[in-house]
Enzyme design. Structure first.
Site, short mmCIF file in Angstrom:
data_model
loop_
_atom_site.label_atom_id
_atom_site.label_comp_id
_atom_site.label_asym_id
_atom_site.label_seq_id
_atom_site.Cartn_x
_atom_site.Cartn_y
_atom_site.Cartn_z
N CYS A 130 39.03 93.56 -5.06
CA CYS A 130 38.36 94.29 -3.65
C CYS A 130 39.07 95.63 -3.75
O CYS A 130 38.50 96.61 -4.35
CB CYS A 130 39.30 93.36 -2.51
N HIS A 230 37.65 87.84 -3.52
CA HIS A 230 39.10 87.72 -3.35
C HIS A 230 39.35 86.62 -4.30
O HIS A 230 39.44 85.44 -3.60
CB HIS A 230 39.56 87.52 -2.11
N GLU A 232 41.75 85.12 -5.33
CA GLU A 232 43.17 84.44 -5.08
C GLU A 232 42.93 83.56 -3.82
O GLU A 232 43.75 82.48 -3.56
CB GLU A 232 44.17 85.64 -4.74
#
Length: 250
Positions: A130, A230, A232
């Site tokens: 990002c 993202h 994660e």
């Protein structure tokens, strides 16, 4: 793979290969805990869990005021994740600030731009996420789109404040990213800015259906990937696993 030599019997013994140390850049923000409200180096826990569950040892890397120790820092790491966060100061890529662009964070911008350049020089494996991908692009001389809804006519990249959305991306099958994820993926995302003019040595390798660049690769680098989403925040750890494998020499 980092080799650890251990001491005599009774001490941690023998010689073994240790898991790779993966740095993760952090925020520097006011935070509250207990009776305290103070400036803190902090990071959303999913980054730490993603690295650990992928076989790496996470090491938090706060924005340093001085840059003299950057190369020393990198000598202690096997790979690095450039984490998300606030908007990059548009003056760093020669633009006027858009009304929707967040306030500048000169301490973080300065440190992370220097860190990206040192990582590239050191050929250290990295994953830029990002804001991290945007920092990478600016460090390589590129520019950003400051407010996507104005450019693409919708808000699907950040559907609601503080809420991670999901959308599909198309990926070049011949790219490193494509070899990890395949030619398409459903990804978790939250961003209102994106790569505009690509920086030197970067190649776009993933796109949303509105042609917003969602992934880049640094050509000639050992493992240099940037994604606008993202990873994660999802259950798919393949990008982190690939970074940890490369950082560990695998």
């Amino acid at each position: 793979m980092r080799e650890v030599t251990r001491g005599a019997p009774g001490d941690p013994g023998g010689t073994a290969n240790a898991p790779p140390l993966i740095g993760i850049t952090t925020y520097l923000e006011p935070a509250r805990w207990g009776v305290w409200v103070r400036e803190a180096a902090l990071l959303p826990a999913p980054y730490v869990r993603a690295v650990e569950r992928s076989g790496g040892v996470p090491v938090l890397v706060p924005p340093l005021a001085g840059l003299g120790g950057t190369r020393t820092l990198l000598r202690g790491l096997d790979g690095i994740v450039f984490a998300g966060g606030g908007d990059v100061d548009p003056r760093l890529y020669g633009a006027e600030r858009h009304a929707e662009t967040g306030p500048p964070q000169p301490h973080r911008d300065r440190f992370e731009l220097a860190l990206v350049r040192a990582v590239v020089d050191a050929d250290l494996p990295f994953l830029a996420i990002c804001r991290g991908m945007q920092v990478l692009n600016v460090a390589r001389g590129g520019a950003l789109v400051q407010h996507l809804p104005e450019a693409v006519g919708h808000e699907r990249h950040a559907p609601a404040a503080g809420m991670i959305g999901r959308h599909r991306v198309r990926i070049s099958g011949t790219s490193v990213l494509g070899k990890i994820l395949g030619e398409a993926a459903e990804v978790p995302a939250y961003h209102h800015q994106a790569v505009g003019r690509l920086g030197k040595g970067l190649t776009a390798v993933a796109w949303a259906d509105d042609q917003v660049v969602e992934g880049v690769e640094l050509q000639g680098h050992r493992f240099g990937l940037g994604v606008q989403w993202h990873p994660e925040e999802g259950d798919d750890r393949r990008l982190f696993e690939a970074l940890v494998a490369e950082a560990g020499g695998g």
